[in-house]
Design a protein around this motif. Structure first.
Motif, mmCIF file in Angstrom:
data_model
loop_
_atom_site.group_PDB
_atom_site.id
_atom_site.type_symbol
_atom_site.label_atom_id
_atom_site.label_comp_id
_atom_site.label_asym_id
_atom_site.label_seq_id
_atom_site.Cartn_x
_atom_site.Cartn_y
_atom_site.Cartn_z
ATOM 1 N N LYS A 290 13.160 -83.818 -106.458
ATOM 2 C CA LYS A 290 14.304 -83.360 -107.256
ATOM 3 C C LYS A 290 15.496 -83.039 -106.373
ATOM 4 O O LYS A 290 16.651 -83.329 -106.731
ATOM 5 N N VAL A 295 18.339 -84.529 -109.013
ATOM 6 C CA VAL A 295 18.065 -84.666 -110.445
ATOM 7 C C VAL A 295 17.354 -83.413 -110.956
ATOM 8 O O VAL A 295 16.844 -82.604 -110.180
ATOM 9 N N VAL A 298 11.658 -85.192 -112.510
ATOM 10 C CA VAL A 298 11.106 -86.418 -111.910
ATOM 11 C C VAL A 298 9.726 -86.695 -112.484
ATOM 12 O O VAL A 298 9.011 -85.782 -112.906
ATOM 13 N N GLU A 299 9.368 -87.976 -112.481
ATOM 14 C CA GLU A 299 8.053 -88.396 -112.956
ATOM 15 C C GLU A 299 7.571 -89.529 -112.062
ATOM 16 O O GLU A 299 8.211 -90.578 -111.970
ATOM 17 N N ASP A 357 4.174 -85.412 -113.540
ATOM 18 C CA ASP A 357 5.396 -84.605 -113.605
ATOM 19 C C ASP A 357 5.028 -83.130 -113.528
ATOM 20 O O ASP A 357 3.900 -82.781 -113.154
ATOM 21 N N SER A 381 10.695 -91.960 -111.965
ATOM 22 C CA SER A 381 11.611 -92.010 -113.108
ATOM 23 C C SER A 381 12.413 -90.705 -113.170
ATOM 24 O O SER A 381 11.844 -89.615 -113.048
ATOM 25 N N THR A 382 13.741 -90.829 -113.348
ATOM 26 C CA THR A 382 14.617 -89.660 -113.429
ATOM 27 C C THR A 382 15.649 -89.899 -114.533
ATOM 28 O O THR A 382 15.735 -90.992 -115.085
ATOM 29 N N GLU A 383 16.454 -88.849 -114.822
ATOM 30 C CA GLU A 383 17.514 -89.025 -115.818
ATOM 31 C C GLU A 383 18.617 -89.948 -115.302
ATOM 32 O O GLU A 383 19.464 -90.411 -116.071
#
Length: 400
Positions: A290, A295, A298-299, A357, A381-383
């Motif tokens: 992060k 961000v 996170v995943e 996550d 994967s993030t925003e």
């Protein structure tokens, strides 16, 4: 006569070759996947050429039947049931003490980080199953790396080269072959079972010839320089076939690249992070990610190796808590008497995590414990979209 001057491997021999560049070979890095008959020949030849760093990956142990075709193995190794990769590495460095050979005991996808695939000059596949080739091809495409495939049977041998944008193993599969693979890739550890299930009748001559061709093609790739004409041709986009029964050797055009093939996924814009290691706890890794990616959430996607929390048997209906990577499932079942007996007559339902996550309940485990190997590149994967992050702290494990 004794001399204080250090003898440099290949000096006065390979340096007489017009195309040979000593520095390129000394600094080269090659990953050899499979340490059986072909792997022995490939490692031996790369060693004799003086390739600076060789990584040998194999999960199998040496048996007496291996001795007829494996120049690096000895009878004592079979009696000790030693690991193929470890003995191959040891014997190679006895032949040439000026190189480094790193053994990797494990599967090509669950124990070899994608960072290593990305960093080597070329990958050489010495495999004996379609499933293993299918997985190796996907990893090499993801890392943007060429790989040299070799296969032997009886007195026949074949060599092919696959590389992004030119030739893809998966694109060359027939529908029947592809369906056959798909039926057998439900569990990540299936490669171990499939690869050791059958034996292929072959000869040491076939292994020698094909292994020599694979090593020679690797040397060509090592010597190729961008924007400079090469003094040789490679087998990229071709198939080289040797038939010992009739003494025939032929080279065919063999390249397929279909636009919609899922194997062509290439991970670019990789973010190196020297603060991240597979030996770190999941919770700490999520925090670092992060911060590094700037961000809020996170995943981590477990692309190669799901995390199995538990399995449930059908008959009798019973729950077994495991908390292991999927790559360890078959081994775990076989080592547990109750599970081993059940596995022959019941169906197991897996409860697993495919994405990691903040809600992951086992954040005290390390990335390695949940199935992410050292020096891997993880998909996050993030925003702000999908990011690819290298666990760069682990590079030192491979001497990089």
């Amino acid at each position: 006569m004794h001399t204080d001057k250090l003898y440099e491997w290949g000096e006065g021999v390979f340096t007489l070759l017009s195309w040979f560049k000593q520095d390129k070979v000394k600094n080269a890095k090659v990953l050899v996947v499979g340490a059986g008959a072909l792997g022995n020949e490939v490692v031996k030849n790369l060693t004799l050429f003086g390739v600076g760093r060789i990584y040998v990956c194999d999960f199998d142990r040496i048996e007496l039947t291996n001795l007829t075709r494996s120049v690096l193995f000895r009878e004592e190794d079979a009696y000790k049931h030693a690991y193929k990769s470890e003995i191959a590495a040891k014997r190679a460095m006895e032949i040439n003490p000026q190189i480094k050979v790193f053994p990797i005991v494990g599967n090509l996808f669950s124990e070899v980080g994608l960072g290593l695939y990305k960093d080597v000059d070329v990958v050489i596949g010495c495999l004996d199953s379609r499933i293993a080739r299918y997985l190796l091809n996907r990893l090499c495409m993801r890392a943007g790396k060429a790989w040299i495939d070799g296969s032997i049977e009886n007195m026949t041998g074949v060599v092919k080269i696959y590389a992004p944008g030119v030739n893809c193993y998966e694109c060359n599969l027939s529908r029947e072959e592809f369906n056959h693979i798909m039926l057998r890739t439900g569990c990540a550890d299936v490669v171990r079972t499939q690869a050791s299930a059958g034996r292929v009748a072959t000869t040491p001559i076939s292994a020698s010839i094909v292994g020599a061709m694979q090593a020679q093609e690797a040397m060509k790739i090592i010597h190729m320089t961008e924007n400079e004409p090469a003094p040789f041709k490679t087998l990229l986009g071709k198939m080289w076939r040797f038939e010992g029964m009739t003494n025939s050797i032929n080279t065919y055009k063999y390249a397929s690249w279909k636009n919609n093939c899922p194997a062509h996924e290439q991970w670019s814009d990789i973010i190196t992070c020297n603060d991240l290691s597979a030996n770190m706890k999941v919770g700490d890794v999520l925090t670092v990610l992060k911060s590094v990616l700037d961000v809020r959430a996170v995943e981590i996607n477990m692309r190669n190796n799901k995390f199995i929390e538990k399995i449930i048997s059908d008959r009798p209906e019973k729950e077994f808590k495991l908390n292991i990577p999927e790559s360890k499932l078959e081994e775990t079942i076989q080592s547990d008497e109750e599970l081993r007996k059940l596995s022959y007559r019941t169906v197991f339902h897996k409860c697993f995590y495919e994405n990691i996550d903040e809600d992951f309940p086992f954040k005290e485990l390390t990335l390695k414990e949940i199935g992410i190997p050292l020096y891997d590149i993880i998909q996050v994967s993030t925003e702000k979209g999908v990011k690819y992050v290298e666990l760069s702290k682990d590079a030192e494990y491979y001497g990089l």
